[in-house]
Design an enzyme around this catalytic site. Structure first.
Site, PDB file in Angstrom:
ATOM      1  N   HIS A   1       1.162  -1.128  -0.523  1.00 46.85           N
ATOM      2  CA  HIS A   1       0.057   0.061  -0.033  1.00 46.85           C
ATOM      3  C   HIS A   1       0.695   1.330  -0.096  1.00 46.85           C
ATOM      4  O   HIS A   1       2.011   0.959   0.321  1.00 46.85           O
ATOM      5  CB  HIS A   1      -0.311  -0.122   0.988  1.00 46.85           C
TER       6      HIS A   1
ATOM      7  N   ASP B   1      -0.374   4.186   0.948  1.00 43.65           N
ATOM      8  CA  ASP B   1      -0.795   5.157   2.017  1.00 43.65           C
ATOM      9  C   ASP B   1       0.460   5.061   3.376  1.00 43.65           C
ATOM     10  O   ASP B   1       0.299   4.325   3.588  1.00 43.65           O
ATOM     11  CB  ASP B   1      -2.676   5.553   2.253  1.00 43.65           C
TER      12      ASP B   1
ATOM     13  N   ASP C   1       6.910   1.465   6.423  1.00 43.32           N
ATOM     14  CA  ASP C   1       5.259   1.332   5.925  1.00 43.32           C
ATOM     15  C   ASP C   1       5.066   2.217   4.878  1.00 43.32           C
ATOM     16  O   ASP C   1       4.550   2.937   5.244  1.00 43.32           O
ATOM     17  CB  ASP C   1       5.461   1.225   7.282  1.00 43.32           C
TER      18      ASP C   1
ATOM     19  N   GLU D   1      -5.200   0.954   2.962  1.00 41.96           N
ATOM     20  CA  GLU D   1      -5.222   0.609   3.826  1.00 41.96           C
ATOM     21  C   GLU D   1      -4.956   0.821   5.057  1.00 41.96           C
ATOM     22  O   GLU D   1      -5.252   0.137   5.609  1.00 41.96           O
ATOM     23  CB  GLU D   1      -3.284  -0.337   3.954  1.00 41.96           C
ATOM     24  N   GLU D   2      -4.875   2.456   5.576  1.00 41.31           N
ATOM     25  CA  GLU D   2      -4.137   2.674   6.609  1.00 41.31           C
ATOM     26  C   GLU D   2      -5.762   2.501   7.202  1.00 41.31           C
ATOM     27  O   GLU D   2      -5.489   2.631   8.835  1.00 41.31           O
ATOM     28  CB  GLU D   2      -3.071   3.257   6.757  1.00 41.31           C
TER      29      GLU D   2
ATOM     30  N   GLU E   1       4.574  -6.018   3.524  1.00 39.30           N
ATOM     31  CA  GLU E   1       4.578  -5.199   4.752  1.00 39.30           C
ATOM     32  C   GLU E   1       5.948  -5.224   5.548  1.00 39.30           C
ATOM     33  O   GLU E   1       6.670  -5.838   5.419  1.00 39.30           O
ATOM     34  CB  GLU E   1       3.511  -5.292   5.814  1.00 39.30           C
TER      35      GLU E   1
END
Length: 376
Positions: free
Chosen positions: A74, A76, A106, A139-140, A165
């Site tokens: 991801h 974001d 991340d 995603e967050e 991740e």
């Protein structure tokens, strides 16, 4: 054909895009990655679940007898937080083995690593089972981008999934599910000097919180993941000190294991709290992710990771949730591992950083996994 990007340099490029969620605004970052992949021969699709909330799917190769290997991540990131940073959060500053920035661990470094490996192998993938790269927005906060792709049946099949991740290049076979609930109590307002005239919603909520101590999950434990958990994360209520509050709210964070259905969990909480007059609403729902460690491909991943670790990996699950659960659902249920260069303990931290050596190791790992899958 595009020359394979330097993964360290690409990490720095990605950090320069401010994709803090909220609001996200991932479109420019997604388009930047899409241009690199298109130049390498990938077929690229862009999909938005809201304005400027852009995910991309990039495909190369393909074979009817074997579905592609998927790499995903991801773009974001979370907000910077209240504490001041000592580094520019978007400049990709380096110091020794560290590259700093929001998203460095991340998980923009993981995306840079698998994009670099995929572009390098691209000239050899046309007649192979191929690769599919899924790079998501949102995603967050509830894995919105991945869920959108799965719900709209846009993903196609995959034979296996690598979620890049932050794991310090240790392969994890899953994670607990994530379900958030909002609980509300209501009452009757009155002057604070006459509480007997009103009905105090905060007092009701205090009793609700006490009741939650007695809650039992339908599955008490999992052999690898351990026990499900429940945490009261926020509480709010009342408007002013000299009034009886007529509304109070809490939010609950539950982490679940396979065998716990989040819809049934919501009903169970509602039944428990109904005598207090509380209403329960599910606000975030991410299912658990798990692949049996004895799966043949998982064992191949363990083997590939061993040279970079202190020994052969043992089955573990990660503490946080990922897009992997929704992508696995949308891609036919393939075996899935969580594996990337970032350091799990640095995710969401002030002065977040990632090891440059770890990024290079990830490129090596991802290249190895892709070659073994595709025969490239």
């Amino acid at each position: 054909m595009t020359r394979a990007p330097d993964p360290r340099g690409l990490t720095c490029e990605l950090l320069a895009f401010n994709t803090i969620n909220p609001p996200g605004m991932e479109r420019a970052c997604a388009r930047h990655l899409g241009a690199i992949l298109e130049g390498a021969g990938f077929a690229v699709e862009y999909h938005e679940f809201a304005e400027s909330r852009t995910s991309l799917i990039a495909r190369i190769g393909g074979h009817p007898a074997k579905p592609p290997l998927c790499f995903t991540g991801h773009i974001d990131t979370v907000p910077l937080g209240a504490a001041p940073w000592t580094r520019d959060a978007f400049a990709g500053e380096t110091d020794g083995d560290r590259i700093y920035g929001r998203g460095s661990t991340d998980m923009k470094s993981g995306i840079a690593a698998f994009v670099a490996a995929a572009v390098e192998l691209a000239p050899h993938l046309a007649r192979s089972p191929g690769l599919v790269l899924v790079i998501t927005a949102g995603e967050e906060i509830g894995c919105e981008g991945a869920r959108d792709l799965a719900d709209r049946d846009l993903l196609g099949r995959a034979g296996a999934i690598v979620v890049a991740e932050p794991t310090g290049n240790y392969p994890f076979v899953g994670h607990k599910g994530l379900a958030w609930f909002e609980v509300e109590t209501t009452g009757v307002t009155a002057h604070g000097s006459m509480p007997e005239v009103g009905d105090n919603a905060i007092v009701k909520m205090a009793r609700v919180i006490g009741d939650l101590d007695a809650f039992h999950f339908p599955v008490e434990s999992h052999g690898v993941m351990g026990k499900p958990t429940l945490n009261v994360g926020t509480i709010s209520g009342g408007l002013n000190t000299n009034s009886v509050p007529d509304r109070a709210r809490i939010t609950l964070d539950t982490r679940t294991v396979p065998g716990i259905d989040h819809g049934h969990l919501c009903q169970s909480l509602a039944s428990l709290l109904a005598p207090r007059g509380a209403r329960v609403r599910k606000i975030v729902d991410v299912p658990p992710l798990y692949t049996e460690p004895q799966d043949a491909w998982v064992q191949e991943v363990f083997e590939a990771c061993t040279p970079f670790l202190d020994g052969r990996p043992t089955p573990r699950t990660i503490t946080f949730s990922t897009d992997g659960a929704d992508l696995k659902r949308g891609m036919g249920g393939p075996p899935t591992v969580i594996l990337g260069p970032g350091e799990p303990t640095l995710a969401h931290q002030t002065d977040e950083w990632c090891s440059l050596d770890r990024i290079e190791q990830s490129v090596d790992l991802f290249r190895t996994l892709a070659r073994r899958w595709t025969g490239a």
